[in-house]
Motif scaffolding. Structure first.
Motif, short mmCIF file in Angstrom:
data_model
loop_
_atom_site.label_atom_id
_atom_site.label_comp_id
_atom_site.label_asym_id
_atom_site.label_seq_id
_atom_site.Cartn_x
_atom_site.Cartn_y
_atom_site.Cartn_z
N ARG A 50 -3.48 -2.70 -0.32
CA ARG A 50 -3.00 -1.60 -1.17
C ARG A 50 -2.59 -0.43 -0.27
O ARG A 50 -3.39 0.07 0.51
N ARG A 57 -2.03 4.55 -4.36
CA ARG A 57 -2.57 4.53 -5.72
C ARG A 57 -1.55 4.97 -6.76
O ARG A 57 -1.79 4.85 -7.96
N ASP A 58 -0.43 5.52 -6.32
CA ASP A 58 0.62 5.96 -7.23
C ASP A 58 1.95 5.90 -6.50
O ASP A 58 2.03 5.41 -5.37
N ARG A 59 3.00 6.40 -7.14
CA ARG A 59 4.34 6.30 -6.56
C ARG A 59 4.71 7.51 -5.70
O ARG A 59 5.87 7.68 -5.35
N SER A 60 3.74 8.33 -5.36
CA SER A 60 4.05 9.50 -4.54
C SER A 60 4.18 9.14 -3.06
O SER A 60 4.67 9.94 -2.27
N ALA A 67 1.18 -1.02 -4.58
CA ALA A 67 0.62 0.23 -5.11
C ALA A 67 0.04 -0.06 -6.48
O ALA A 67 0.65 -0.78 -7.28
N CYS A 68 -1.12 0.49 -6.77
CA CYS A 68 -1.75 0.25 -8.06
C CYS A 68 -2.84 1.27 -8.30
O CYS A 68 -3.28 1.97 -7.39
N ASN A 69 -3.29 1.34 -9.53
CA ASN A 69 -4.49 2.10 -9.86
C ASN A 69 -5.11 1.52 -11.13
O ASN A 69 -4.50 0.69 -11.80
N HIS A 82 -5.68 2.73 -14.00
CA HIS A 82 -5.11 3.12 -15.29
C HIS A 82 -3.74 2.48 -15.53
O HIS A 82 -3.49 1.93 -16.60
N ALA A 83 -2.87 2.53 -14.53
CA ALA A 83 -1.51 2.03 -14.69
C ALA A 83 -1.35 0.58 -14.28
O ALA A 83 -0.35 -0.06 -14.61
N LEU A 134 1.91 -1.15 -9.78
CA LEU A 134 3.09 -0.31 -9.85
C LEU A 134 4.29 -0.92 -9.12
O LEU A 134 5.41 -0.89 -9.62
N THR A 146 12.06 3.08 -5.84
CA THR A 146 10.84 2.61 -6.49
C THR A 146 11.18 1.73 -7.68
O THR A 146 11.91 2.15 -8.57
#
Length: 242
Positions: free
Chosen positions: A94, A97-100, A164-166, A168-169, A172, A221
């Motif tokens: 990983r 955790r997000d697309r930032s 990328a992942c978390n 909640h979502a 990604l 993305t």
């Protein structure tokens, strides 16, 4: 999405099946991790993280275990089984955790790379464009781990799977390619990196990105994911070599 020249040269005619199998395995691992988080009934994400840590390796092994030219190896001192497919060692991690965070800025792990990771890059990573960290510069336990991998052919190559992942979502995005390890913080220099297409939610449109090597700049993305086909469909297709 069409299969790139890199993927064809790396995995041959089975490249589309392998790419789809990787996407499916990641989705399974993420589903399992989210289920663990829900069952734990806590706001802390430890259940998600601990489950994902193991399931990402297990799901890959389950997906490809019946395919020809596959070895499942468990290095001494590592709790994880690694998939070696057509002489290519698959290593998922990983990167965000997000697309930032752009995959081009990906680091392998959140701290100092483990002895196993260092050994994998030093033995099976691509020829470095920049100076690669020597084993003795990083961890004293890396050499014994490297020796534990000595039964693998010397021409084995490392294929990274960055996602990328978390909790909640979910999943990604995901990418695969080849990179060198630059330093003790886990920074990478990609030699080749391309998107692994993920299934779009029902009723939505998904934009295809060109499969290509990216050497600089921020990557586009892709849109989200969850699974489309059952795992047994992927495994049956993989076993048939189609």
């Amino acid at each position: 999405m069409l299969v790139s020249r890199w993927a064809q040269e790396t995995f041959g005619q089975r490249a589309p099946v392998i790419r789809q199998g990787i996407a499916e395995a990641l989705s399974v691992a993420l589903d399992n991790a989210r289920d663990a988080q829900t069952a734990a009934q806590t706001d802390h994400t430890h259940p998600f993280g601990f489950t994902l840590m193991s399931r990402k390796f297990e799901a890959l092994a389950e997906t490809f275990e019946d395919m020809g030219d596959v070895r499942i190896v468990k290095p001494a001192g590592s709790p994880h089984e690694l998939v070696v497919l057509d002489g290519k060692l698959l290593f998922p991690f990983r990167y965000a955790r997000d697309r930032s965070v752009s995959v081009m800025s990906a680091r392998i792990g959140e701290g100092r790379p483990s002895a196993l990771v260092q050994a994998l890059f030093n033995r099976f990573g691509p020829e470095p464009v920049m100076r690669q960290l020597a084993l003795h510069d990083v961890a004293p336990h890396a050499v014994p781990v490297a020796e534990a991998l000595s039964d693998l052919p010397g021409d084995t190559s490392l294929v990274l799977i960055a996602y990328a992942c978390n909790a909640h979502a979910g999943l990604l995005d995901a990418w695969w390619g080849e990179a060198e390890l630059l330093d003790r913080t886990g920074s990478l220099r990609w030699h080749h990196c391309e998107e692994i297409p993920l299934a779009a939610p029902a009723g939505s449109e998904q934009t295809s990105l060109p499969a290509a090597a990216f050497d600089q700049g921020a990557m586009p993305t892709p849109a989200l994911n969850p699974r489309t086909r059952a795992m047994h469909d992927i495994r049956a297709e993989a076993a048939s070599g189609e």
